[in-house]
Design a protein around this motif. Structure first.
Motif, mmCIF file in Angstrom:
data_model
loop_
_atom_site.group_PDB
_atom_site.id
_atom_site.type_symbol
_atom_site.label_atom_id
_atom_site.label_comp_id
_atom_site.label_asym_id
_atom_site.label_seq_id
_atom_site.Cartn_x
_atom_site.Cartn_y
_atom_site.Cartn_z
ATOM 1 N N MET A 1 0.841 -1.179 0.000
ATOM 2 C CA MET A 1 0.000 0.000 0.000
ATOM 3 C C MET A 1 0.883 1.238 0.000
ATOM 4 O O MET A 1 1.824 1.334 0.773
ATOM 5 C CB MET A 1 -0.897 -0.005 1.258
ATOM 6 C CG MET A 1 -1.602 1.314 1.514
ATOM 7 S SD MET A 1 -2.464 1.404 3.113
ATOM 8 C CE MET A 1 -3.996 0.662 2.680
ATOM 9 N N LYS A 2 0.563 2.160 -0.875
ATOM 10 C CA LYS A 2 1.259 3.446 -0.907
ATOM 11 C C LYS A 2 0.575 4.395 0.071
ATOM 12 O O LYS A 2 -0.653 4.440 0.160
ATOM 13 C CB LYS A 2 1.211 4.061 -2.306
ATOM 14 C CG LYS A 2 1.931 3.243 -3.347
ATOM 15 C CD LYS A 2 3.411 3.410 -3.207
ATOM 16 C CE LYS A 2 4.105 2.696 -4.353
ATOM 17 N NZ LYS A 2 5.520 2.690 -4.209
ATOM 18 N N VAL A 3 1.396 5.139 0.806
ATOM 19 C CA VAL A 3 0.875 6.088 1.779
ATOM 20 C C VAL A 3 1.527 7.454 1.594
ATOM 21 O O VAL A 3 2.644 7.557 1.079
ATOM 22 C CB VAL A 3 1.106 5.601 3.227
ATOM 23 C CG1 VAL A 3 0.258 4.377 3.533
ATOM 24 C CG2 VAL A 3 2.571 5.334 3.513
ATOM 25 N N ALA A 4 0.793 8.473 2.022
ATOM 26 C CA ALA A 4 1.320 9.835 2.032
ATOM 27 C C ALA A 4 1.828 10.135 3.435
ATOM 28 O O ALA A 4 1.183 9.788 4.427
ATOM 29 C CB ALA A 4 0.233 10.823 1.633
ATOM 30 N N VAL A 5 2.979 10.772 3.503
ATOM 31 C CA VAL A 5 3.583 11.163 4.770
ATOM 32 C C VAL A 5 3.426 12.672 4.914
ATOM 33 O O VAL A 5 3.847 13.425 4.039
ATOM 34 C CB VAL A 5 5.077 10.766 4.812
ATOM 35 C CG1 VAL A 5 5.714 11.219 6.115
ATOM 36 C CG2 VAL A 5 5.246 9.273 4.587
ATOM 37 N N TRP A 6 2.792 13.085 6.013
ATOM 38 C CA TRP A 6 2.554 14.500 6.302
ATOM 39 C C TRP A 6 3.402 14.890 7.514
ATOM 40 O O TRP A 6 3.172 14.418 8.622
ATOM 41 C CB TRP A 6 1.071 14.744 6.566
ATOM 42 C CG TRP A 6 0.213 14.511 5.365
ATOM 43 C CD1 TRP A 6 -0.117 13.312 4.793
ATOM 44 C CD2 TRP A 6 -0.420 15.500 4.566
ATOM 45 N NE1 TRP A 6 -0.913 13.503 3.701
ATOM 46 C CE2 TRP A 6 -1.118 14.840 3.533
ATOM 47 C CE3 TRP A 6 -0.478 16.901 4.628
ATOM 48 C CZ2 TRP A 6 -1.854 15.524 2.566
ATOM 49 C CZ3 TRP A 6 -1.212 17.578 3.665
ATOM 50 C CH2 TRP A 6 -1.887 16.891 2.648
ATOM 51 N N ASP A 7 4.401 15.719 7.277
ATOM 52 C CA ASP A 7 5.334 16.154 8.305
ATOM 53 C C ASP A 7 4.645 17.209 9.175
ATOM 54 O O ASP A 7 4.151 18.220 8.661
ATOM 55 C CB ASP A 7 6.571 16.732 7.623
ATOM 56 C CG ASP A 7 7.759 16.810 8.527
ATOM 57 O OD1 ASP A 7 7.862 16.001 9.468
ATOM 58 O OD2 ASP A 7 8.618 17.688 8.285
ATOM 59 N N THR A 8 4.636 16.991 10.493
ATOM 60 C CA THR A 8 3.828 17.822 11.386
ATOM 61 C C THR A 8 4.637 18.280 12.592
ATOM 62 O O THR A 8 5.299 17.477 13.247
ATOM 63 C CB THR A 8 2.593 17.021 11.867
ATOM 64 O OG1 THR A 8 1.933 16.473 10.719
ATOM 65 C CG2 THR A 8 1.634 17.898 12.633
ATOM 66 N N TYR A 9 4.560 19.584 12.870
ATOM 67 C CA TYR A 9 5.195 20.196 14.032
ATOM 68 C C TYR A 9 4.129 21.005 14.760
ATOM 69 O O TYR A 9 3.561 21.940 14.191
ATOM 70 C CB TYR A 9 6.313 21.152 13.613
ATOM 71 C CG TYR A 9 7.500 20.477 12.987
ATOM 72 C CD1 TYR A 9 8.610 20.138 13.759
ATOM 73 C CD2 TYR A 9 7.522 20.188 11.623
ATOM 74 C CE1 TYR A 9 9.705 19.516 13.178
ATOM 75 C CE2 TYR A 9 8.617 19.562 11.040
ATOM 76 C CZ TYR A 9 9.702 19.240 11.821
ATOM 77 O OH TYR A 9 10.786 18.621 11.257
ATOM 78 N N VAL A 10 3.870 20.660 16.019
ATOM 79 C CA VAL A 10 2.857 21.351 16.818
ATOM 80 C C VAL A 10 3.513 21.817 18.110
ATOM 81 O O VAL A 10 4.264 21.073 18.737
ATOM 82 C CB VAL A 10 1.672 20.407 17.134
ATOM 83 C CG1 VAL A 10 0.701 21.049 18.100
ATOM 84 C CG2 VAL A 10 0.964 20.001 15.845
ATOM 85 N N THR A 11 3.220 23.045 18.509
ATOM 86 C CA THR A 11 3.698 23.552 19.788
ATOM 87 C C THR A 11 2.791 23.025 20.893
ATOM 88 O O THR A 11 1.579 23.251 20.859
ATOM 89 C CB THR A 11 3.717 25.089 19.803
ATOM 90 O OG1 THR A 11 4.533 25.543 18.717
ATOM 91 C CG2 THR A 11 4.265 25.620 21.115
ATOM 92 N N ARG A 12 3.378 22.314 21.849
ATOM 93 C CA ARG A 12 2.616 21.776 22.976
ATOM 94 C C ARG A 12 2.219 22.896 23.927
ATOM 95 O O ARG A 12 2.723 24.021 23.834
ATOM 96 C CB ARG A 12 3.459 20.745 23.760
ATOM 97 C CG ARG A 12 3.810 19.534 22.969
ATOM 98 C CD ARG A 12 4.492 18.467 23.760
ATOM 99 N NE ARG A 12 5.358 18.954 24.830
ATOM 100 C CZ ARG A 12 6.316 18.240 25.401
ATOM 101 N NH1 ARG A 12 6.531 16.998 25.012
ATOM 102 N NH2 ARG A 12 7.049 18.743 26.357
ATOM 103 N N GLN A 13 1.340 22.575 24.857
ATOM 104 C CA GLN A 13 0.881 23.557 25.841
ATOM 105 C C GLN A 13 2.025 24.081 26.698
ATOM 106 O O GLN A 13 1.970 25.221 27.157
ATOM 107 C CB GLN A 13 -0.203 22.940 26.719
ATOM 108 C CG GLN A 13 -1.473 22.642 25.946
ATOM 109 C CD GLN A 13 -2.432 21.738 26.695
ATOM 110 O OE1 GLN A 13 -2.106 21.165 27.727
ATOM 111 N NE2 GLN A 13 -3.627 21.600 26.148
ATOM 112 N N ASP A 14 3.073 23.274 26.891
ATOM 113 C CA ASP A 14 4.216 23.724 27.700
ATOM 114 C C ASP A 14 5.257 24.473 26.869
ATOM 115 O O ASP A 14 6.309 24.841 27.365
ATOM 116 C CB ASP A 14 4.861 22.548 28.427
ATOM 117 C CG ASP A 14 5.514 21.531 27.495
ATOM 118 O OD1 ASP A 14 5.537 21.739 26.260
ATOM 119 O OD2 ASP A 14 6.000 20.497 28.009
ATOM 120 N N GLY A 15 4.973 24.700 25.582
ATOM 121 C CA GLY A 15 5.863 25.456 24.711
ATOM 122 C C GLY A 15 6.854 24.613 23.925
ATOM 123 O O GLY A 15 7.495 25.106 23.006
ATOM 124 N N ALA A 16 7.018 23.344 24.280
ATOM 125 C CA ALA A 16 7.915 22.450 23.546
ATOM 126 C C ALA A 16 7.266 22.065 22.211
ATOM 127 O O ALA A 16 6.063 22.210 22.022
ATOM 128 C CB ALA A 16 8.205 21.199 24.367
#
Length: 87
Positions: A1-16
């Motif tokens: 199966m071919k899949v798409a990879v979505w690169d994700t960066y989210v700022t957590r509630q503690d700022g990290a």
């Protein structure tokens, strides 16, 4: 199966920064659907209030799915690869 990879960066509630990849079937092109997958994951991590838009989550590339990815996609529609700050 071919899949798409979505690169994700989210700022957590503690700022990290949380860095994770959202893996979905390659035929899903609608970013809003992918963002819904990411928001589901953030809720599981206690970060439901954090923003996830096209600024935080972008298509990266197409890859071949592992058996573990296929199982998760068949079960819930997506798979997450935790990269950094996801504990």
């Amino acid at each position: 199966m071919k899949v798409a990879v979505w690169d994700t960066y989210v700022t957590r509630q503690d700022g990290a920064i949380m860095h994770f990849d959202i893996i979905a079937p390659d035929h899903i092109k609608n970013a809003e659907v992918i963002h819904t997958f990411g928001k589901d994951y953030l809720q599981l991590k206690g970060q439901a209030s954090q923003q996830l838009t096209s600024r935080e989550c972008r298509f990266c590339h197409i890859a071949q799915a592992s058996p573990e990815m296929v199982e998760s996609i068949n079960d819930k529609g997506y798979y997450i690869i935790e990269m950094q700050g996801c504990e």
